[in-house]
Design a protein around this motif. Structure first.
Motif, PDB file in Angstrom:
ATOM      1  N   MET A  62      86.302 102.453   4.145  1.00 33.61           N
ATOM      2  CA  MET A  62      85.967 103.537   3.229  1.00 33.61           C
ATOM      3  C   MET A  62      85.393 104.718   4.013  1.00 33.61           C
ATOM      4  SD  MET A  62      83.066 103.606   0.215  1.00 33.61           S
ATOM      5  CE  MET A  62      83.927 102.439  -0.821  1.00 33.61           C
ATOM      6  N   PRO A  63      85.850 105.922   3.746  1.00 32.57           N
ATOM      7  CA  PRO A  63      85.229 107.086   4.397  1.00 32.57           C
ATOM      8  C   PRO A  63      83.734 107.141   4.110  1.00 32.57           C
ATOM      9  CG  PRO A  63      87.261 107.709   3.289  1.00 32.57           C
ATOM     10  CD  PRO A  63      86.970 106.303   2.866  1.00 32.57           C
ATOM     11  N   GLU A  64      82.950 107.387   5.156  1.00 33.29           N
ATOM     12  CA  GLU A  64      81.505 107.509   5.007  1.00 33.29           C
ATOM     13  C   GLU A  64      81.132 108.984   5.098  1.00 33.29           C
ATOM     14  OE1 GLU A  64      79.455 104.711   7.554  1.00 33.29           O
ATOM     15  OE2 GLU A  64      81.108 103.277   7.408  1.00 33.29           O
ATOM     16  N   LEU A  65      79.845 109.254   5.133  1.00 25.97           N
ATOM     17  CA  LEU A  65      79.391 110.642   5.074  1.00 25.97           C
ATOM     18  C   LEU A  65      80.070 111.545   6.110  1.00 25.97           C
ATOM     19  CD1 LEU A  65      75.768 111.884   4.540  1.00 25.97           C
ATOM     20  CD2 LEU A  65      77.192 112.901   6.300  1.00 25.97           C
ATOM     21  N   PRO A  66      80.163 111.176   7.391  1.00 29.14           N
ATOM     22  CA  PRO A  66      80.796 112.084   8.362  1.00 29.14           C
ATOM     23  C   PRO A  66      82.253 112.397   8.028  1.00 29.14           C
ATOM     24  CG  PRO A  66      79.488 110.449   9.511  1.00 29.14           C
ATOM     25  CD  PRO A  66      79.571 109.997   8.079  1.00 29.14           C
ATOM     26  N   GLU A  67      82.985 111.390   7.538  1.00 25.75           N
ATOM     27  CA  GLU A  67      84.382 111.640   7.196  1.00 25.75           C
ATOM     28  C   GLU A  67      84.496 112.556   5.976  1.00 25.75           C
ATOM     29  OE1 GLU A  67      83.818 108.765   9.847  1.00 25.75           O
ATOM     30  OE2 GLU A  67      83.338 108.203   7.781  1.00 25.75           O
ATOM     31  N   VAL A  68      83.672 112.287   4.953  1.00 26.51           N
ATOM     32  CA  VAL A  68      83.725 113.117   3.742  1.00 26.51           C
ATOM     33  C   VAL A  68      83.274 114.540   4.053  1.00 26.51           C
ATOM     34  CG1 VAL A  68      82.908 113.364   1.368  1.00 26.51           C
ATOM     35  CG2 VAL A  68      83.387 111.094   2.278  1.00 26.51           C
ATOM     36  N   GLU A  69      82.261 114.688   4.884  1.00 24.87           N
ATOM     37  CA  GLU A  69      81.806 116.019   5.266  1.00 24.87           C
ATOM     38  C   GLU A  69      82.891 116.751   6.061  1.00 24.87           C
ATOM     39  OE1 GLU A  69      79.551 119.478   5.913  1.00 24.87           O
ATOM     40  OE2 GLU A  69      79.461 117.914   4.379  1.00 24.87           O
ATOM     41  N   THR A  70      83.605 116.039   6.918  1.00 19.83           N
ATOM     42  CA  THR A  70      84.695 116.658   7.678  1.00 19.83           C
ATOM     43  C   THR A  70      85.812 117.110   6.741  1.00 19.83           C
ATOM     44  OG1 THR A  70      84.188 115.307   9.626  1.00 19.83           O
ATOM     45  CG2 THR A  70      86.373 116.299   9.530  1.00 19.83           C
ATOM     46  N   VAL A  71      86.145 116.263   5.755  1.00 20.83           N
ATOM     47  CA  VAL A  71      87.144 116.646   4.762  1.00 20.83           C
ATOM     48  C   VAL A  71      86.675 117.882   4.005  1.00 20.83           C
ATOM     49  CG1 VAL A  71      88.280 115.943   2.617  1.00 20.83           C
ATOM     50  CG2 VAL A  71      88.113 114.331   4.514  1.00 20.83           C
TER      51      VAL A  71
ATOM     52  N   LEU B 169      75.476 106.569   3.704  1.00 20.00           N
ATOM     53  CA  LEU B 169      75.600 105.615   4.796  1.00 20.00           C
ATOM     54  C   LEU B 169      76.581 104.501   4.436  1.00 20.00           C
ATOM     55  CD1 LEU B 169      71.948 105.096   6.091  1.00 20.00           C
ATOM     56  CD2 LEU B 169      73.775 106.434   7.125  1.00 20.00           C
ATOM     57  N   GLY B 170      77.349 104.075   5.418  1.00 19.07           N
ATOM     58  CA  GLY B 170      78.278 102.975   5.246  1.00 19.07           C
ATOM     59  C   GLY B 170      78.194 102.028   6.426  1.00 19.07           C
ATOM     60  N   ASN B 171      79.120 101.092   6.469  1.00 23.66           N
ATOM     61  CA  ASN B 171      79.039  99.981   7.413  1.00 23.66           C
ATOM     62  C   ASN B 171      79.010 100.427   8.873  1.00 23.66           C
ATOM     63  OD1 ASN B 171      78.806  97.152   7.354  1.00 23.66           O
ATOM     64  ND2 ASN B 171      80.891  96.916   8.098  1.00 23.66           N
ATOM     65  N   ILE B 172      79.875 101.354   9.237  1.00 26.24           N
ATOM     66  CA  ILE B 172      79.991 101.766  10.636  1.00 26.24           C
ATOM     67  C   ILE B 172      78.678 102.357  11.130  1.00 26.24           C
ATOM     68  CG2 ILE B 172      81.134 103.343  12.250  1.00 26.24           C
ATOM     69  CD1 ILE B 172      83.589 103.230  10.437  1.00 26.24           C
ATOM     70  N   TYR B 173      78.162 103.327  10.397  1.00 22.69           N
ATOM     71  CA  TYR B 173      77.037 104.105  10.894  1.00 22.69           C
ATOM     72  C   TYR B 173      75.704 103.386  10.745  1.00 22.69           C
ATOM     73  CZ  TYR B 173      80.790 107.397  11.112  1.00 22.69           C
ATOM     74  OH  TYR B 173      81.999 107.988  11.404  1.00 22.69           O
ATOM     75  N   VAL B 174      75.607 102.442   9.803  1.00 20.17           N
ATOM     76  CA  VAL B 174      74.412 101.614   9.744  1.00 20.17           C
ATOM     77  C   VAL B 174      74.339 100.716  10.975  1.00 20.17           C
ATOM     78  CG1 VAL B 174      73.235  99.757   8.515  1.00 20.17           C
ATOM     79  CG2 VAL B 174      74.165 101.691   7.242  1.00 20.17           C
ATOM     80  N   ASP B 175      75.464 100.072  11.337  1.00 23.46           N
ATOM     81  CA  ASP B 175      75.480  99.241  12.546  1.00 23.46           C
ATOM     82  C   ASP B 175      75.064 100.056  13.771  1.00 23.46           C
ATOM     83  OD1 ASP B 175      76.292  97.088  11.087  1.00 23.46           O
ATOM     84  OD2 ASP B 175      78.247  96.856  12.046  1.00 23.46           O
ATOM     85  N   GLU B 176      75.606 101.256  13.883  1.00 22.78           N
ATOM     86  CA  GLU B 176      75.319 102.082  15.056  1.00 22.78           C
ATOM     87  C   GLU B 176      73.866 102.547  15.082  1.00 22.78           C
ATOM     88  OE1 GLU B 176      77.504 102.948  17.723  1.00 22.78           O
ATOM     89  OE2 GLU B 176      78.470 101.198  16.818  1.00 22.78           O
TER      90      GLU B 176
ATOM     91  N   ARG C 294      76.459 113.358  15.423  1.00 22.06           N
ATOM     92  CA  ARG C 294      77.513 113.273  16.436  1.00 22.06           C
ATOM     93  C   ARG C 294      78.858 112.914  15.814  1.00 22.06           C
ATOM     94  NH1 ARG C 294      77.014 109.298  19.755  1.00 22.06           N
ATOM     95  NH2 ARG C 294      75.170 108.259  18.890  1.00 22.06           N
ATOM     96  N   ALA C 295      78.826 112.064  14.789  1.00 22.52           N
ATOM     97  CA  ALA C 295      80.076 111.697  14.121  1.00 22.52           C
ATOM     98  C   ALA C 295      80.699 112.895  13.404  1.00 22.52           C
ATOM     99  CB  ALA C 295      79.830 110.559  13.143  1.00 22.52           C
ATOM    100  N   ILE C 296      79.859 113.711  12.747  1.00 27.33           N
ATOM    101  CA  ILE C 296      80.375 114.917  12.094  1.00 27.33           C
ATOM    102  C   ILE C 296      80.982 115.853  13.132  1.00 27.33           C
ATOM    103  CG2 ILE C 296      79.701 117.007  10.840  1.00 27.33           C
ATOM    104  CD1 ILE C 296      77.597 115.244   9.383  1.00 27.33           C
ATOM    105  N   ASP C 297      80.288 116.022  14.258  1.00 26.38           N
ATOM    106  CA  ASP C 297      80.806 116.893  15.318  1.00 26.38           C
ATOM    107  C   ASP C 297      82.161 116.405  15.836  1.00 26.38           C
ATOM    108  OD1 ASP C 297      78.584 118.514  15.147  1.00 26.38           O
ATOM    109  OD2 ASP C 297      77.548 117.605  16.859  1.00 26.38           O
ATOM    110  N   ALA C 298      82.357 115.086  15.817  1.00 29.84           N
ATOM    111  CA  ALA C 298      83.604 114.503  16.322  1.00 29.84           C
ATOM    112  C   ALA C 298      84.678 114.398  15.248  1.00 29.84           C
ATOM    113  CB  ALA C 298      83.339 113.121  16.925  1.00 29.84           C
ATOM    114  N   GLY C 299      84.367 114.829  14.027  1.00 28.93           N
ATOM    115  CA  GLY C 299      85.355 114.769  12.949  1.00 28.93           C
ATOM    116  C   GLY C 299      85.461 113.415  12.296  1.00 28.93           C
ATOM    117  N   GLY C 300      84.413 112.577  12.435  1.00 27.02           N
ATOM    118  CA  GLY C 300      84.427 111.254  11.816  1.00 27.02           C
ATOM    119  C   GLY C 300      85.068 110.210  12.702  1.00 27.02           C
ATOM    120  N   SER C 301      85.206 109.010  12.141  1.00 28.57           N
ATOM    121  CA  SER C 301      85.794 107.879  12.865  1.00 28.57           C
ATOM    122  C   SER C 301      87.078 107.444  12.180  1.00 28.57           C
ATOM    123  CB  SER C 301      84.823 106.687  12.895  1.00 28.57           C
ATOM    124  OG  SER C 301      83.616 107.034  13.535  1.00 28.57           O
ATOM    125  N   SER C 302      88.186 107.490  12.887  1.00 27.33           N
ATOM    126  CA  SER C 302      89.455 107.032  12.325  1.00 27.33           C
ATOM    127  C   SER C 302      89.659 105.564  12.689  1.00 27.33           C
ATOM    128  CB  SER C 302      90.624 107.886  12.840  1.00 27.33           C
ATOM    129  OG  SER C 302      90.614 109.150  12.222  1.00 27.33           O
TER     130      SER C 302
END
Length: 289
Positions: A1-10, A170-177, A211-219
């Motif tokens: 599921m897209p998390e905050l960085p992905e939705v913000e990039t969209v 927050l979602g699974n990826i960024y909580v782990d990180e 950093r995730a927003i700057d990178a355009g999220g995680s694909s």
């Protein structure tokens, strides 16, 4: 599921592409994507409205179609693309907004879990949106405020941080990180994390998301932004998806357990429980269901 960085990039991409454009017509091929109002009224409300801006709250996109707001949740694999109207329509393009500029804003969703609501300010907004906690970068979200939110939460901190009423987006990826960066074991009871570690945790959340927003999220799977571009943050991940690989800090193997049904990645050496906590987990064990 897209998390905050992905939705913000969209959001940022769509704002560049369609702000100020006017919706001429709407085509809906999968009615259940439209939660409110009816499909007919949805089309009537949206047609002729100018896109005055695009906001975000948590994982929700908010299109300003004054006096209406289009609330869009991408869920698992929802995607927006802006293309010339004559371009062939891709399979699973369920909602198409025809724009006055001769382009389409197309919503594509292979899994078909996404939702849209087109609402007036006094109408009932989605319960999940109303219940959201503070945004991660909100100045009111201080370590002290976070401590108050966690004070009575005895569940594992990983599960609590996924609760959108605590911190939105927050979602699974960024909580782990974030837990890795702050050195906190994901099974630690949330209310056992002291003030100093909460300072580290909140800083880590903001650092990872920024950093995730700057990178355009995680694909990780199928995520793309409004331009059809993939994110680049996946190459910076320290623990997520790296089960069995050496930790970038200590060289120990990254382990994976399940907490509340979610795969959880951590380093057993760098993320040791606090002295007042007692946690134990085996790889791939289900914990906290």
């Amino acid at each position: 599921m897209p998390e905050l960085p992905e939705v913000e990039t969209v959001r940022r991409g769509l704002a560049e592409l369609v702000n100020g454009d006017t919706i001429v017509d709407v085509q809906v091929t999968l009615p259940r994507i439209i939660r409110y109002p009816s499909v007919t009224e949805f089309v009537d409300r949206a047609s002729g409205r100018t896109i005055r801006g695009i906001g975000r709250r948590g994982k929700y996109l908010l299109f300003d179609l004054a006096p209406y707001t289009l609330v869009s949740h991408l869920r698992m694999e929802g995607q927006y693309r802006v293309v010339p109207t004559g371009e062939p329509v891709a399979l699973h393009s369920h909602v198409i907004f025809r724009l006055a500029s001769g382009r389409d804003l197309r919503y594509r969703d292979v899994r078909q879990f996404g939702t849209m609501d087109l609402l007036l300010p006094d109408e009932s907004w989605p319960s999940g949106l109303r219940a959201l906690g503070p945004e991660p970068f909100d100045p009111s979200l201080t370590p002290a405020a976070l401590r108050r939110s966690l004070a009575k939460r005895t569940a594992p901190v990983k599960a609590v941080l996924l609760d959108q009423t605590v911190i939105a987006g927050l979602g699974n990826i960024y909580v782990d990180e974030a837990l890795f960066l702050s050195g906190i074991h994901p099974l630690e009871p949330a209310n056992r994390i002291g003030p100093k570690r909460l300072i580290r945790l909140l800083a880590a959340v903001r650092d990872v998301l920024g950093r995730a927003i700057d990178a355009g999220g995680s694909s990780i799977r199928t995520y793309q932004d409004g331009y059809g571009r993939h994110g680049g943050f996946q190459i910076q991940l320290n623990v997520y998806g790296r089960t069995g690989e050496p930790c970038c800090q200590c060289g120990r193997e990254i382990q994976r357990i399940r907490i509340g049904g979610r795969g959880t990645h951590y380093c057993p050496h760098c993320q040791r429980p606090g002295r007042t906590s007692r946690v134990a987990a085996k790889p791939e064990r289900e914990v906290g269901r």
